[in-house]
Design a protein around this motif. Structure first.
Motif, PDB file in Angstrom:
ATOM      1  N   THR A  20       0.570  -1.160   0.092  1.00 40.48           N
ATOM      2  CA  THR A  20       0.013   0.043  -0.043  1.00 40.48           C
ATOM      3  C   THR A  20       0.912   1.124  -0.033  1.00 40.48           C
ATOM      4  N   VAL A  21       1.881   1.369   0.867  1.00 44.26           N
ATOM      5  CA  VAL A  21       2.760   2.604   0.849  1.00 44.26           C
ATOM      6  C   VAL A  21       3.451   2.492  -0.605  1.00 44.26           C
ATOM      7  N   CYS A  22       3.620   1.514  -1.037  1.00 40.69           N
ATOM      8  CA  CYS A  22       4.341   1.885  -2.356  1.00 40.69           C
ATOM      9  C   CYS A  22       3.508   2.249  -3.477  1.00 40.69           C
ATOM     10  N   LYS A  23       2.131   1.842  -3.323  1.00 37.79           N
ATOM     11  CA  LYS A  23       1.184   2.326  -4.459  1.00 37.79           C
ATOM     12  C   LYS A  23       0.894   3.696  -4.201  1.00 37.79           C
ATOM     13  N   GLU A  24       0.845   4.075  -2.977  1.00 40.93           N
ATOM     14  CA  GLU A  24       0.535   5.458  -2.572  1.00 40.93           C
ATOM     15  C   GLU A  24       1.728   6.304  -2.981  1.00 40.93           C
ATOM     16  N   LEU A  25       2.937   5.878  -2.846  1.00 41.49           N
ATOM     17  CA  LEU A  25       4.149   6.636  -3.260  1.00 41.49           C
ATOM     18  C   LEU A  25       3.937   6.960  -4.437  1.00 41.49           C
ATOM     19  N   LEU A  26       3.732   5.924  -5.474  1.00 48.72           N
ATOM     20  CA  LEU A  26       3.794   5.983  -6.890  1.00 48.72           C
ATOM     21  C   LEU A  26       2.729   6.883  -7.517  1.00 48.72           C
ATOM     22  N   LYS A  27       1.728   6.942  -6.595  1.00 42.72           N
ATOM     23  CA  LYS A  27       0.518   7.988  -7.114  1.00 42.72           C
ATOM     24  C   LYS A  27       1.046   9.597  -6.760  1.00 42.72           C
ATOM     25  N   ARG A  28       1.881   9.540  -6.008  1.00 46.13           N
ATOM     26  CA  ARG A  28       2.478  10.974  -5.784  1.00 46.13           C
ATOM     27  C   ARG A  28       3.785  11.389  -6.280  1.00 46.13           C
ATOM     28  N   GLU A  29       4.560  10.290  -6.687  1.00 45.85           N
ATOM     29  CA  GLU A  29       5.839  10.736  -7.424  1.00 45.85           C
ATOM     30  C   GLU A  29       5.623   9.852  -8.562  1.00 45.85           C
ATOM     31  N   LYS A  30       5.080  10.667  -9.655  1.00 43.87           N
ATOM     32  CA  LYS A  30       4.616  10.008 -11.036  1.00 43.87           C
ATOM     33  C   LYS A  30       5.862   9.555 -11.768  1.00 43.87           C
ATOM     34  N   ASP A  31       7.098  10.301 -11.741  1.00 40.05           N
ATOM     35  CA  ASP A  31       8.331   9.793 -12.301  1.00 40.05           C
ATOM     36  C   ASP A  31       8.914   8.679 -12.009  1.00 40.05           C
ATOM     37  N   ILE A  32       8.722   8.105 -10.940  1.00 40.10           N
ATOM     38  CA  ILE A  32       9.390   6.793 -10.464  1.00 40.10           C
ATOM     39  C   ILE A  32       8.882   5.810 -11.212  1.00 40.10           C
ATOM     40  N   LYS A  33      10.110   5.122 -11.775  1.00 40.80           N
ATOM     41  CA  LYS A  33       9.779   4.065 -12.397  1.00 40.80           C
ATOM     42  C   LYS A  33       9.559   2.633 -11.664  1.00 40.80           C
ATOM     43  N   ILE A  34       8.882   1.781 -11.930  1.00 43.21           N
ATOM     44  CA  ILE A  34       8.883   0.476 -11.144  1.00 43.21           C
ATOM     45  C   ILE A  34       9.559  -0.765 -11.981  1.00 43.21           C
ATOM     46  N   SER A  35      10.264  -1.475 -11.253  1.00 46.51           N
ATOM     47  CA  SER A  35      10.824  -2.617 -11.559  1.00 46.51           C
ATOM     48  C   SER A  35       9.957  -3.718 -11.721  1.00 46.51           C
ATOM     49  N   ILE A  36       9.968  -4.315 -12.898  1.00 46.39           N
ATOM     50  CA  ILE A  36       8.883  -5.441 -12.917  1.00 46.39           C
ATOM     51  C   ILE A  36       9.825  -6.690 -12.832  1.00 46.39           C
ATOM     52  N   SER A  37       9.140  -7.678 -12.191  1.00 44.09           N
ATOM     53  CA  SER A  37      10.134  -9.005 -12.064  1.00 44.09           C
ATOM     54  C   SER A  37       9.629  -9.897 -12.995  1.00 44.09           C
ATOM     55  N   ALA A  38      10.650 -10.875 -13.173  1.00 42.88           N
ATOM     56  CA  ALA A  38      10.481 -12.101 -13.902  1.00 42.88           C
ATOM     57  C   ALA A  38       9.992 -13.355 -13.180  1.00 42.88           C
ATOM     58  N   THR A  39       9.214 -14.246 -13.827  1.00 38.21           N
ATOM     59  CA  THR A  39       8.833 -15.399 -13.179  1.00 38.21           C
ATOM     60  C   THR A  39       8.628 -16.331 -14.056  1.00 38.21           C
ATOM     61  N   THR A  40       8.881 -17.765 -13.648  1.00 43.13           N
ATOM     62  CA  THR A  40       8.430 -18.718 -14.448  1.00 43.13           C
ATOM     63  C   THR A  40       7.172 -19.319 -14.007  1.00 43.13           C
ATOM     64  N   ARG A  41       6.167 -18.871 -13.036  1.00 40.19           N
ATOM     65  CA  ARG A  41       5.178 -19.357 -12.865  1.00 40.19           C
ATOM     66  C   ARG A  41       4.088 -18.848 -13.751  1.00 40.19           C
ATOM     67  N   LYS A  42       2.943 -19.577 -14.052  1.00 37.48           N
ATOM     68  CA  LYS A  42       1.996 -19.068 -15.118  1.00 37.48           C
ATOM     69  C   LYS A  42       1.222 -17.754 -14.569  1.00 37.48           C
ATOM     70  N   PRO A  43       0.839 -16.865 -15.472  1.00 41.34           N
ATOM     71  CA  PRO A  43       0.098 -16.036 -15.325  1.00 41.34           C
ATOM     72  C   PRO A  43      -1.403 -16.273 -14.547  1.00 41.34           C
ATOM     73  N   ARG A  44      -1.732 -15.509 -13.546  1.00 42.02           N
ATOM     74  CA  ARG A  44      -3.025 -15.954 -12.960  1.00 42.02           C
ATOM     75  C   ARG A  44      -4.113 -14.880 -13.685  1.00 42.02           C
ATOM     76  N   ASP A  45      -5.169 -15.312 -13.644  1.00 42.09           N
ATOM     77  CA  ASP A  45      -6.299 -14.539 -14.258  1.00 42.09           C
ATOM     78  C   ASP A  45      -6.141 -12.923 -14.176  1.00 42.09           C
ATOM     79  N   GLY A  46      -6.359 -12.574 -15.403  1.00 46.49           N
ATOM     80  CA  GLY A  46      -6.017 -10.984 -15.342  1.00 46.49           C
ATOM     81  C   GLY A  46      -4.552 -10.413 -15.382  1.00 46.49           C
ATOM     82  N   GLU A  47      -3.531 -11.320 -14.997  1.00 49.17           N
ATOM     83  CA  GLU A  47      -2.212 -10.948 -14.960  1.00 49.17           C
ATOM     84  C   GLU A  47      -1.629 -10.509 -16.511  1.00 49.17           C
TER      85      GLU A  47
END
Lengths: 206, 206
Positions: A20-47
């Motif tokens: 929650t803290v990270c989500k709110e931080l990103l709302k206020r600091e729109k220039d921050i980029k988020i790193s996206i992880s890689a995974t070998t698990r299958k995507p869940r619905d909606g992912e």
């Protein structure tokens, strides 16, 4: 030399509300980029690939490991999870700040490889509150809750390895503290100061 | 163990506007205490003992030097100026933050005696702007201006000895940066973390 961005590594025990803290931080600091992880698990619905995770096959993941392409990775049950280095470093080199919300083991791996990162540990206001938050999710058995709580308790000691701690009592306040940390880090006298000094001095010659 | 306050040491070359920045900072952070210097020079019109300075006789000042009662001191022309240690340390021990606006030589003396202080260097946005500000005072001869400017130029190198630099382009913004530095410093993992860890853990036993 362009000013580099910051690598912000935020972690903490489960139930501290770091998501929650990270989500709110990103709302206020729109220039921050988020790193996206890689995974070998299958995507869940909606992912969605490239948004929630990079979904990759195990042989690709393992070849990326052997080429040193991860900042950190772990195998959890049967699946790999990892932070690809390239995206993070590219953004930092471009001068962008990158946020990495990650578990403690991952954060410590990153600290070894990139000690210049800004390591922030989210703490609960109290263990009673932490338990309440874990129970409050309502999705887990009593056994799972007590296991999760026990591990959170042990994890608290790792705060010593971090640069900053932020107690998440009120989300709003925790986010403001992190924003202050970011601003302060940008004022730190580091290698960048040489450029500032020479820029100031060169001006006189003009 | 009570949480200690911060010693905020703000300095920078003349003309960077550090005085204005400090004044605005104190308006916004009313709990910050200011350290008052002692001097052997006579009070000027309107100056009040214990507010502008502690006005003391030379023999008293010298005996305080010999007893190590100053954080730093200097003799400028015929007069002593110094920062009494006791007040600063008492306030820090009570958990209050103390602001010290001081010249660079003084700041470096303090850094030796109290490296835990937070050392902030105010920089001008440009040397051209700095010159404009020095000239703008309108109180000095051309020779004095050029001497002051030359020494400001040399002083800029000392920023390397500080923890933070703050470019004073807009006062408002510079003050916000310093407030962020203060907040971030309070989130730093330092010796205080042990108390936080044990407080969190003790709770479970209750």
């Amino acid at each position: 030399m362009m000013k580099k961005g910051l690598l912000l590594v935020i972690s903490g025990p489960s139930g501290t509300g770091k998501g929650t803290v990270c989500k709110e931080l990103l709302k206020r600091e729109k220039d921050i980029k988020i790193s996206i992880s890689a995974t070998t698990r299958k995507p869940r619905d909606g992912e969605v690939n490239g948004i929630n995770y990079y979904f990759v096959d195990q042989d690709i993941f393992e070849s990326q490991i052997s080429k040193g392409e991860f900042f950190e990775y772990a195998k959890v049950y049967d699946h790999y999870y990892g932070t690809p280095k390239k995206y993070v470093m590219d953004e930092i080199d471009k001068g962008n700040d990158v946020l990495l919300e990650i578990d403690i083991q991952g954060a410590l791996q990153i600290k070894e490889k990139y000690p210049k990162g800004v390591f922030i540990f989210i703490l609960p206001p109290s263990m009673k509150e932490l338990k309440k938050r874990i129970v409050g999710r309502g999705t887990e058995s009593e056994e799972a809750i007590s296991k999760r709580f026990g591990s959170a308790l042990g994890e608290i000691d790792y705060v010593r390895e971090y640069d900053y701690f932020v107690i998440n009592d009120e989300v709003e306040e925790a986010v403001e503290k992190i924003r202050s940390i970011i601003r302060a880090e940008k004022c730190k006298v580091k290698e960048n100061i040489e450029e500032i000094i020479s820029r100031l001095k060169e001006e006189i010659l003009c």
